[in-house]
Structures are given as C-alpha cells and as structure tokens.
Write a protein that holds these residues in place. Structure first.
Motif, short mmCIF file in Angstrom:
data_model
loop_
_atom_site.label_atom_id
_atom_site.label_comp_id
_atom_site.label_asym_id
_atom_site.label_seq_id
_atom_site.Cartn_x
_atom_site.Cartn_y
_atom_site.Cartn_z
N PRO A 1 0.76 -1.12 0.03
CA PRO A 1 -0.05 -0.05 -0.17
C PRO A 1 0.87 1.38 0.04
O PRO A 1 2.04 1.31 0.62
CB PRO A 1 -0.77 0.01 1.46
CG PRO A 1 0.05 -1.20 2.26
CD PRO A 1 0.72 -2.03 1.27
N GLY A 2 0.34 2.18 -0.48
CA GLY A 2 1.08 3.55 -0.73
C GLY A 2 2.05 3.68 -1.95
O GLY A 2 2.36 2.48 -2.52
N PRO A 3 2.53 4.87 -2.25
CA PRO A 3 3.42 4.98 -3.27
C PRO A 3 4.87 4.72 -2.86
O PRO A 3 5.23 5.17 -2.00
CB PRO A 3 3.36 6.35 -3.67
CG PRO A 3 2.89 7.29 -2.54
CD PRO A 3 2.06 6.04 -1.76
N THR A 4 5.39 3.52 -3.46
CA THR A 4 6.93 3.19 -3.08
C THR A 4 7.76 3.90 -4.19
O THR A 4 7.41 4.31 -5.28
CB THR A 4 7.01 1.64 -3.17
OG1 THR A 4 6.67 1.20 -4.48
CG2 THR A 4 6.06 0.97 -2.09
N PRO A 5 8.96 4.06 -3.70
CA PRO A 5 9.72 4.70 -4.77
C PRO A 5 10.11 3.85 -5.83
O PRO A 5 10.38 4.63 -7.00
CB PRO A 5 11.26 4.71 -3.89
CG PRO A 5 10.99 4.52 -2.17
CD PRO A 5 9.49 3.86 -2.22
N THR A 6 10.05 2.62 -6.07
CA THR A 6 10.08 1.99 -7.27
C THR A 6 9.08 2.30 -8.09
O THR A 6 9.27 2.53 -9.36
CB THR A 6 10.60 0.31 -6.69
OG1 THR A 6 11.37 0.11 -5.79
CG2 THR A 6 10.42 -0.46 -7.94
N LEU A 7 7.85 2.25 -7.51
CA LEU A 7 6.76 2.44 -8.32
C LEU A 7 6.82 3.95 -8.98
O LEU A 7 6.58 3.98 -9.93
CB LEU A 7 5.36 2.13 -7.54
CG LEU A 7 4.11 2.12 -8.32
CD1 LEU A 7 3.97 1.06 -9.27
CD2 LEU A 7 2.89 2.14 -7.30
N PHE B 1 0.03 13.86 -5.89
CA PHE B 1 -0.76 13.05 -4.88
C PHE B 1 0.26 12.27 -3.93
O PHE B 1 0.14 12.02 -2.94
CB PHE B 1 -1.70 12.05 -5.84
CG PHE B 1 -2.66 11.29 -4.73
CD1 PHE B 1 -3.62 12.02 -3.95
CD2 PHE B 1 -2.40 10.00 -4.71
CE1 PHE B 1 -4.34 11.28 -3.31
CE2 PHE B 1 -3.11 9.02 -3.84
CZ PHE B 1 -4.29 9.69 -3.22
N ALA B 2 1.29 11.51 -4.85
CA ALA B 2 2.37 10.85 -4.05
C ALA B 2 2.88 11.73 -3.08
O ALA B 2 3.32 11.15 -1.92
CB ALA B 2 3.26 10.23 -5.07
N ARG B 3 3.40 12.99 -3.29
CA ARG B 3 3.96 13.73 -2.54
C ARG B 3 3.07 14.03 -1.19
O ARG B 3 3.57 14.17 -0.15
CB ARG B 3 4.30 15.13 -3.12
CG ARG B 3 5.67 15.32 -3.67
CD ARG B 3 6.27 16.82 -3.89
NE ARG B 3 5.12 17.43 -4.69
CZ ARG B 3 4.87 17.37 -5.87
NH1 ARG B 3 5.61 16.83 -6.81
NH2 ARG B 3 3.91 18.25 -6.53
N GLU B 4 1.78 14.34 -1.46
CA GLU B 4 0.71 14.66 -0.41
C GLU B 4 0.53 13.34 0.49
O GLU B 4 0.42 13.60 1.73
CB GLU B 4 -0.71 14.90 -0.87
CG GLU B 4 -0.51 16.35 -1.62
CD GLU B 4 -0.21 17.56 -0.70
OE1 GLU B 4 -0.82 17.49 0.58
OE2 GLU B 4 0.41 18.44 -0.82
N LEU B 5 0.61 12.21 -0.16
CA LEU B 5 0.60 11.16 0.79
C LEU B 5 1.72 10.83 1.76
O LEU B 5 1.51 10.35 2.79
CB LEU B 5 0.59 9.84 -0.02
CG LEU B 5 -0.83 9.49 -0.63
CD1 LEU B 5 -0.85 8.21 -1.45
CD2 LEU B 5 -1.94 9.14 0.63
N LYS B 6 2.85 11.17 1.01
CA LYS B 6 4.09 10.90 1.76
C LYS B 6 4.14 11.86 2.98
O LYS B 6 4.63 11.60 4.21
CB LYS B 6 5.46 11.30 0.88
CG LYS B 6 6.87 10.90 1.51
CD LYS B 6 7.78 11.10 0.85
CE LYS B 6 9.14 10.87 1.27
NZ LYS B 6 10.27 10.78 0.24
N GLU B 7 3.73 13.23 2.72
CA GLU B 7 3.66 14.20 3.72
C GLU B 7 2.59 13.89 4.84
O GLU B 7 3.05 13.96 6.17
CB GLU B 7 3.45 15.64 3.17
CG GLU B 7 4.55 16.25 2.56
CD GLU B 7 4.16 17.68 1.84
OE1 GLU B 7 2.96 18.06 2.19
OE2 GLU B 7 4.95 18.10 0.85
#
Length: 170
Positions: A15-21, A65-71
C-alpha cells in the motif's frame, strides 16, 4: 535490473506509493511524452498536442498526490511520536486508580493519553427544520364513520379494509 523489476512487482502489492513504483511511473510518462512529441512532429496533428497536455497533467497530478501522501504519512508518524513522548507516568501512593476499566494498585504506574484533536465534539446544537406535520384526515362520510378523524395507527384501517373485502365476497 532484475531486482528493479522484482521490487516493482512487490511494490504493486504494497500500500502507498513506493519509490520503485514512482520511478517506473515517471519513466513511463516520460516515454509517453517522447512518443507523443514524435507523433506531433511527424503528423502536425493537434490531437497529439492535446494528448500530450492531458498526459502531462495526469503525470503532474500523480506526482503531487504521491507527495501529499508522503507528507501525510510523515505527519501521522510525528503525531504518534509526540503522543508517545507526551505520555507522562502518573503514580498514586494513597489510593487505587481506575484507568479504562482496569484498577491500578498504588505501586503501579498509569499513563494518561491526551484526547485526539480530530475527535473534538462540537457543543453547538444545530436547528433541524421540520419536514412535515402529522395531520389527521377526515374519513369520508359513508354513513358508518360519522365524519370521525382517522387514528394515527394504520392497523385499524387495515382491519376495516379486510372487513369490507369480506363483506364484498359474501
């Protein structure tokens, strides 16, 4: 290279954005932009320009969106760390204290957690508009009811309907 594809395959199920993805997504969108630019140059069709703009917008939205999820994940981790650090041990030497349904003896240490800020309950009362009123209807004057009002219960009305049907059958 094989480990990248293995990591990519595993990141699909994480789940979530991984660096590889994210790397695979960015490389794919960059390749798509190159192809659309080549097709625009070859055909001078406005369609490829529009597709390129749509693709670029989607690419930017995915990265945002990936940045917002990470934050958000970092903020949640920080809240958890602060909540853990804010738990101050409280000792009670004179009496027993009951915390969350469990009695703690005078020798034990109990911890108190501050209530979460998101779970704050509003003390204001909202006014609710009246949707409609319960009205009594007048029963048509058929000689039997003498213009009486109907009752609130529909059970009596169903009994009357049943009686009328039984009389019609006879």
């Amino acid at each position: 290279m094989a480990s990248f594809f293995q990591d990519l395959w595993e990141s699909i199920f994480t789940p979530g954005p991984t660096p590889t993805l994210l790397i695979a997504t960015n490389v794919t969108f960059a390749a798509l932009q190159v192809v659309l630019a080549a097709l625009l140059y070859a055909t001078f069709s406005v369609h490829f320009l529009i597709l390129s703009a749509l693709s670029g917008g989607l690419w930017a939205a995915i990265n945002w969106f990936a940045r917002e999820l990470k934050e958000h994940q970092q903020q949640e981790e920080e809240k958890a760390r602060r909540a853990k650090a804010a738990q101050i041990p409280v000792t009670s030497e004179d009496s027993e204290t009951e915390v969350e349904g469990v009695a703690a003896s005078s020798a034990s240490i109990t911890r108190r957690e501050p209530p979460p800020k998101e779970a704050a309950v509003s003390k204001e009362v909202e006014a609710v508009e009246a949707q409609g009123e319960l009205k009594h209807r007048l029963v048509p004057d058929d000689g039997q009811s003498q213009g009486a009002k109907s009752s609130v219960s529909t059970e009596d009305e169903w009994e009357r309907v049943s009686e009328n049907e039984n009389e019609k059958d006879k």
